[in-house]
Motif scaffolding. Structure first.
Motif, short mmCIF file in Angstrom:
data_model
loop_
_atom_site.label_atom_id
_atom_site.label_comp_id
_atom_site.label_asym_id
_atom_site.label_seq_id
_atom_site.Cartn_x
_atom_site.Cartn_y
_atom_site.Cartn_z
N GLY A 167 -8.80 12.70 8.26
CA GLY A 167 -7.60 11.61 8.43
C GLY A 167 -8.16 10.13 8.06
N PRO A 168 -9.12 9.57 8.80
CA PRO A 168 -9.87 8.43 8.08
C PRO A 168 -9.88 8.56 6.32
CG PRO A 168 -10.86 8.40 9.88
CD PRO A 168 -10.04 10.20 9.38
N VAL A 169 -10.23 9.72 5.63
CA VAL A 169 -9.66 9.49 4.20
C VAL A 169 -9.52 9.53 3.49
CG1 VAL A 169 -11.30 10.99 2.13
CG2 VAL A 169 -12.31 10.68 4.75
N VAL A 170 -8.10 10.51 4.01
CA VAL A 170 -7.19 10.57 3.61
C VAL A 170 -6.15 9.35 3.65
CG1 VAL A 170 -4.63 11.65 3.61
CG2 VAL A 170 -6.80 13.04 4.38
N GLY A 171 -5.59 8.23 4.96
CA GLY A 171 -5.51 7.46 5.35
C GLY A 171 -6.39 5.99 4.20
N GLY A 172 -7.30 6.41 3.48
CA GLY A 172 -7.79 5.24 2.75
C GLY A 172 -7.74 5.67 1.52
N LEU A 173 -7.78 6.57 1.11
CA LEU A 173 -6.73 7.18 -0.17
C LEU A 173 -5.67 7.11 0.07
CD1 LEU A 173 -8.79 10.99 -0.94
CD2 LEU A 173 -9.24 8.88 -1.96
N LEU A 174 -4.99 7.31 0.21
CA LEU A 174 -3.39 6.52 -0.04
C LEU A 174 -2.94 5.19 -0.01
CD1 LEU A 174 -1.62 10.02 2.30
CD2 LEU A 174 -1.91 9.49 -0.10
N THR A 175 -3.52 4.40 1.44
CA THR A 175 -3.32 2.95 1.28
C THR A 175 -3.93 2.26 0.02
OG1 THR A 175 -3.61 3.47 3.62
CG2 THR A 175 -3.67 1.47 2.83
N THR A 176 -5.01 2.68 0.18
CA THR A 176 -6.25 2.10 -1.45
C THR A 176 -5.01 2.02 -2.47
OG1 THR A 176 -7.62 1.78 -0.12
CG2 THR A 176 -8.00 0.70 -2.73
N TRP A 177 -4.97 3.09 -2.60
CA TRP A 177 -3.98 3.77 -3.66
C TRP A 177 -3.11 3.96 -4.05
CZ3 TRP A 177 -8.02 8.90 -5.28
CH2 TRP A 177 -9.00 8.22 -5.63
N ILE A 178 -2.15 3.95 -3.15
CA ILE A 178 -0.56 3.91 -2.85
C ILE A 178 0.14 2.83 -2.80
CG2 ILE A 178 1.76 5.17 -3.37
CD1 ILE A 178 -0.41 8.15 -3.35
N GLY A 179 0.16 3.16 -1.69
CA GLY A 179 0.72 2.31 -0.34
C GLY A 179 0.65 3.28 1.27
N TRP A 180 0.51 2.09 2.44
CA TRP A 180 0.99 2.68 3.13
C TRP A 180 1.80 3.65 3.60
CZ3 TRP A 180 4.62 2.00 6.78
CH2 TRP A 180 5.65 0.68 6.46
N GLU A 181 2.83 3.35 2.78
CA GLU A 181 3.99 3.84 2.96
C GLU A 181 3.42 5.93 3.23
OE1 GLU A 181 5.63 0.15 1.57
OE2 GLU A 181 4.20 1.95 1.11
#
Length: 518
Positions: free
Chosen positions: A145-159
């Motif tokens: 979960g933290p990996v996926v969350g980190g990727l999406l939040t960093t590269w695209i946005g928290w949404e």
């Protein structure tokens, strides 16, 4: 694909609902900035999902036994997918919290029906493989979960930690319609509204009290009212079930040691190991200084080990006594967590690798036989109820673990800081400093410290966090070891051998009927 389509649908849904427990943690700072959320509101972004998931999971299993597991599973999948999109569209903290609660209700429905659907569809060695895949997915989802969350939040946005569930959920709905087969309890006559309301109230009050106990105070009026109210509703629930000929929860199952063993194992596994992930994430990000993505990547040894071992454990559960697998798995988790106690303020993340790998192997060994035991002692027709009970114990165990570990952690950090800062310029602020350090915010703790004392306070804060984390490792290792002993003692083959044999005979009879010419 037709044969294993059911498994693909179920594990996809389980992955989505479990990853949403941890994927949000790394995005909280961005959510706070975007929505102007307070710290309490951020807590509720997490708690609303966990609370709904725990409150409704058993009720969802009972409803599925009555109305049909396929029908109810798809309804939960639709609710989860739609609310995930609403979470991404949220323009205020209140809207996000409400959408997260609905997401938790949808997740509870999928969680409650997943094992029952697999038990209905697969038998023998195939069932072991299916439960192995379920266990691997459960372990991997929490860790990755933290990996996926980190990727999406960093590269695209928290949404996008929520939007990503949209296309996956839509595909899963169409696949569920095609591949799942309907099943239910033929003897179920009606919904037990009294039982559903009193049980939901019990779980809600107890879990709410646990989640808010650290902030509100364990002896505060609100916390005590929650626990007393939960206890009273539990008594009413038990009475209501005992007076019925066909209760929502078959209380006689708790006379079987194997069933009790499955619940204690689920509770202690979640309370000990899964309760640690929050603090491990804080340690990697705020103490060792890794980004959300970097922290997530360093948790991968756990998920990879669990993902590799779980399928083998599932296959072994068809020939090896499940109590040996469960006890051995929890024992390895205990050993792995004990290895983590060697960290110090100068340690790098590599000091965690051995403990992560061994505990990940233990997780992979434990989950599949735990899943099969949870429903293996209940009649096939009531597998939704049995699955719901086990998943409820998982969620209540997680809430209990997070609350209990939080209390222990805060106490240890406070004592360490008070001792280290005695006689210094920051001594008077040690109480407020301990709150900031406990949340992992060492940098935040330094903002209100005189410049000349910051170096000393930073060293003390880091040491206090490591001391608190080490204490948690000892506590969790002891809880996992206790779970191993209970699994070894309580889980007996005689409690579910007759049921499994009967299920096999029924499955053979059904297959024979299908082959008969019209």
């Amino acid at each position: 694909m037709q044969r294993w389509g059911t498994l693909v649908v179920v594990v996809s849904a389980i992955f989505m609902l479990l990853i949403d427990i941890t994927v949000v943690n790394v995005a909280l700072p961005d959510i706070q900035t975007a929505l102007g959320a307070s710290f309490t509101q951020l807590q509720w972004v997490i708690d609303a999902y966990s609370l709904a998931l725990a409150t409704f999971v058993l009720n969802a299993g009972a409803v599925a036994d009555l109305l049909g597991r396929k029908r109810v599973f798809i309804a939960g999948l639709i609710a989860f997918t739609a609310s995930s999109i609403l979470c991404g569209l949220a323009g205020s903290p209140e809207f996000l919290i409400g959408s997260r609660a609905v997401q938790g209700i949808g997740g509870s429905i999928m969680f409650a029906t997943s094992l029952a659907i697999l038990a209905q569809e697969y038998t023998g060695r195939d069932r072991g493989v299916a439960f192995g895949a379920w266990g691997a997915t459960a372990g991997a989802a929490v860790a990755v979960g933290p990996v996926v969350g980190g990727l999406l939040t960093t590269w695209i946005g928290w949404e996008w930690i929520f939007f990503v569930n949209g296309p996956i959920g839509v595909l899963a709905v169409f696949a569920a319609v095609r591949y799942l087969h309907e099943s239910s309890d033929p003897d179920a006559a009606r919904l037990d509204w009294i039982g559903m309301i009193t049980l939901a109230g019990t779980v809600f009050l107890v879990v709410y009290g646990l989640l808010r106990g650290n902030d509100n105070g364990w002896t505060s009026t609100s916390t005590l009212a929650c626990f007393i109210g939960g206890a009273l509703l539990l008594v009413l629930f038990i009475i209501s079930q005992a007076l019925q000929k066909r209760p929502m929860v078959d209380l006689t199952l708790f006379r079987r040691p194997a069933f009790v063993g499955a619940q204690t194992t689920a509770f202690l596994l979640s309370a000990s190991y899964f309760g640690l992930f929050l603090y491990l994430t804080l340690y990697l990000q705020n103490i060792l200084g890794y980004s959300p993505l970097g922290a997530g990547l360093r948790l991968l040894p756990i998920s990879v080990a669990a993902f590799v071992v779980a399928p083998a454990s599932g296959r072994l559960s068809a020939s090896v006594p499940v109590r040996l697998l469960m006890a051995g798995g929890l024992g390895m988790i205990s050993i792995g967590v004990l290895l983590l106690t060697g960290i110090s303020v100068s340690s790098g993340w590599t000091a965690l690798i051995a403990g992560f790998v061994i505990s990940g192997i233990g997780l992979g060994l434990t989950n599949p036989p735990l899943a099969s035991t949870a429903i293996g002692v209940a009649p096939q027709a009531r597998s939704g109820m049995a699955s719901g009970i086990n998943n409820m114990f998982r969620q209540v165990g997680l809430a209990t673990g997070v609350a209990a570990l939080g209390a222990v952690f805060q106490s240890q950090v406070k004592d360490s800081l008070h001792s280290a800062l005695a006689g210094t310029l920051a001594a008077r602020a040690s109480g407020s400093l301990s709150s900031a350090v406990s949340s992992g915010s060492v940098a935040g703790a330094l903002q209100h410290v005189p410049a000349r004392a910051r170096g000393q306070v930073e060293a003390a804060a880091t040491a206090a966090f490591v001391d608190g984390l080490t204490t948690l490792f000892w506590v969790c290792a002891a809880l996992a070891a206790l779970g191993a002993v209970l699994a070894l003692v309580l889980v007996r083959g005689s409690d579910f051998e007759r049921h499994q044999a009967g299920a096999e005979r029924r499955a053979q009879h059904d297959r024979a009927r299908v082959r008969e010419p019209a």
